[in-house]
Scaffold this motif. Structure first.
Motif, mmCIF file in Angstrom:
data_model
loop_
_atom_site.group_PDB
_atom_site.id
_atom_site.type_symbol
_atom_site.label_atom_id
_atom_site.label_comp_id
_atom_site.label_asym_id
_atom_site.label_seq_id
_atom_site.Cartn_x
_atom_site.Cartn_y
_atom_site.Cartn_z
ATOM 1 N N PHE A 152 0.822 -1.207 0.000
ATOM 2 C CA PHE A 152 0.000 0.000 0.000
ATOM 3 C C PHE A 152 0.860 1.261 0.000
ATOM 4 O O PHE A 152 0.690 2.144 -0.839
ATOM 5 N N VAL A 153 1.807 1.352 0.937
ATOM 6 C CA VAL A 153 2.592 2.585 1.042
ATOM 7 C C VAL A 153 3.597 2.721 -0.092
ATOM 8 O O VAL A 153 4.037 3.833 -0.400
ATOM 9 N N SER A 154 3.945 1.617 -0.738
ATOM 10 C CA SER A 154 4.869 1.697 -1.870
ATOM 11 C C SER A 154 4.258 2.459 -3.036
ATOM 12 O O SER A 154 4.983 2.972 -3.892
ATOM 13 N N GLY A 155 2.936 2.548 -3.063
ATOM 14 C CA GLY A 155 2.272 3.260 -4.142
ATOM 15 C C GLY A 155 2.112 4.743 -3.896
ATOM 16 O O GLY A 155 1.614 5.467 -4.764
ATOM 17 N N PHE A 156 2.526 5.229 -2.710
ATOM 18 C CA PHE A 156 2.397 6.649 -2.416
ATOM 19 C C PHE A 156 3.417 7.455 -3.213
ATOM 20 O O PHE A 156 4.571 7.042 -3.347
ATOM 21 N N PRO A 157 3.038 8.631 -3.717
ATOM 22 C CA PRO A 157 4.043 9.517 -4.322
ATOM 23 C C PRO A 157 4.973 10.040 -3.241
ATOM 24 O O PRO A 157 4.565 10.249 -2.097
ATOM 25 N N ARG A 158 6.230 10.223 -3.579
ATOM 26 C CA ARG A 158 7.194 10.745 -2.616
ATOM 27 C C ARG A 158 6.982 12.252 -2.464
ATOM 28 O O ARG A 158 7.121 13.001 -3.430
ATOM 29 N N PRO A 159 6.642 12.729 -1.251
ATOM 30 C CA PRO A 159 6.411 14.165 -1.064
ATOM 31 C C PRO A 159 7.707 14.951 -1.107
ATOM 32 O O PRO A 159 8.796 14.405 -0.949
ATOM 33 N N ASP A 160 7.572 16.237 -1.319
ATOM 34 C CA ASP A 160 8.725 17.134 -1.326
ATOM 35 C C ASP A 160 9.300 17.204 0.086
ATOM 36 O O ASP A 160 8.600 17.577 1.026
ATOM 37 N N PRO A 161 10.580 16.853 0.288
ATOM 38 C CA PRO A 161 11.162 16.890 1.630
ATOM 39 C C PRO A 161 11.133 18.269 2.266
ATOM 40 O O PRO A 161 11.228 18.392 3.483
ATOM 41 N N GLU A 162 11.011 19.326 1.436
ATOM 42 C CA GLU A 162 11.003 20.682 1.975
ATOM 43 C C GLU A 162 9.637 21.086 2.505
ATOM 44 O O GLU A 162 9.498 22.117 3.150
#
Length: 200
Positions: A152-162
């Motif tokens: 499930f979490v592998s499908g999340f888009p990676r958010p902007d670290p900032e």
């Protein structure tokens, strides 16, 4: 519609972890940035109610309502009884095949019921680890639960670290872990947690 998985083991594990929490620990830090243990416990109680409603579809949230946020000041005096009861109700609600049908609402978002169930499982597993790590309790996750959460979490888009997440850091930018790390560590990293986190 079939029931893809049972939330019971994760709910029972969370309930057991919560019952072992002493009052003096409620101000302790957790892996959830800016959340004390008391805040996190209150969040768990809120999400249990919200995702029970998502399963039964009897109390839809108003449009735009936010997901349950944690605030230790809202903890009831008998939370060690009430929250485990809500967790039991959550698991029971998702054992009904009808809960998995159609579209429901959770966290102010309309989504397929099966996706809502996966969010609920992920919340129970990840926050169960949070509580265990914050209190020094052991955490043992079923392989099937872990596989479902990791997928499930592998499908999340990676958010902007900032950018700081609107949820206050419950699920922050992913933390890099080795590709050959255990599945639990990889899942934790994807939810913004350092698998090696310990209280300061």
């Amino acid at each position: 519609m079939t029931v893809d998985f049972d939330l019971g083991p994760a709910a029972q594990r969370m309930a057991g972890l919560l019952r072992a929490v002493d009052d003096e620990w409620l101000t302790a830090p957790t892996p959830c940035e800016r959340y004390t243990l008391g805040d996190l416990i209150e969040h768990v109680g809120g999400l249990a109610g919200a995702f029970t409603a998502a399963a039964t579809k009897t109390a839809p949230e108003p449009a735009g309502s936010p997901p349950p946020s944690g605030d230790a000041a809202r903890l009831e005096t008998d939370w060690r009884t009430r929250i485990p009861e809500r967790l039991t109700a959550l698991a029971d609600a998702w054992r009904d095949p009808a809960a998995w049908e159609g579209v429901t609402r959770a966290g102010g978002v309309d989504l397929p019921a099966g996706v809502a169930a996966r969010v609920a499982l992920d919340e129970l597993v990840v926050h169960g680890w949070d509580v265990a790590r914050a209190t020094g309790q052991p955490f043992d996750c079923d392989e099937a639960e872990l596989a479902a959460c990791l997928e499930f979490v592998s499908g999340f888009p990676r958010p902007d670290p900032e950018e700081r997440p609107a949820d206050g850091g419950l699920f922050g930018p992913p933390v890099d872990v080795p590709a050959d790390a255990p599945p639990l560590d990889r899942m934790l990293g994807l939810t913004g947690r350092d698998p090696g986190w310990t209280p300061a």
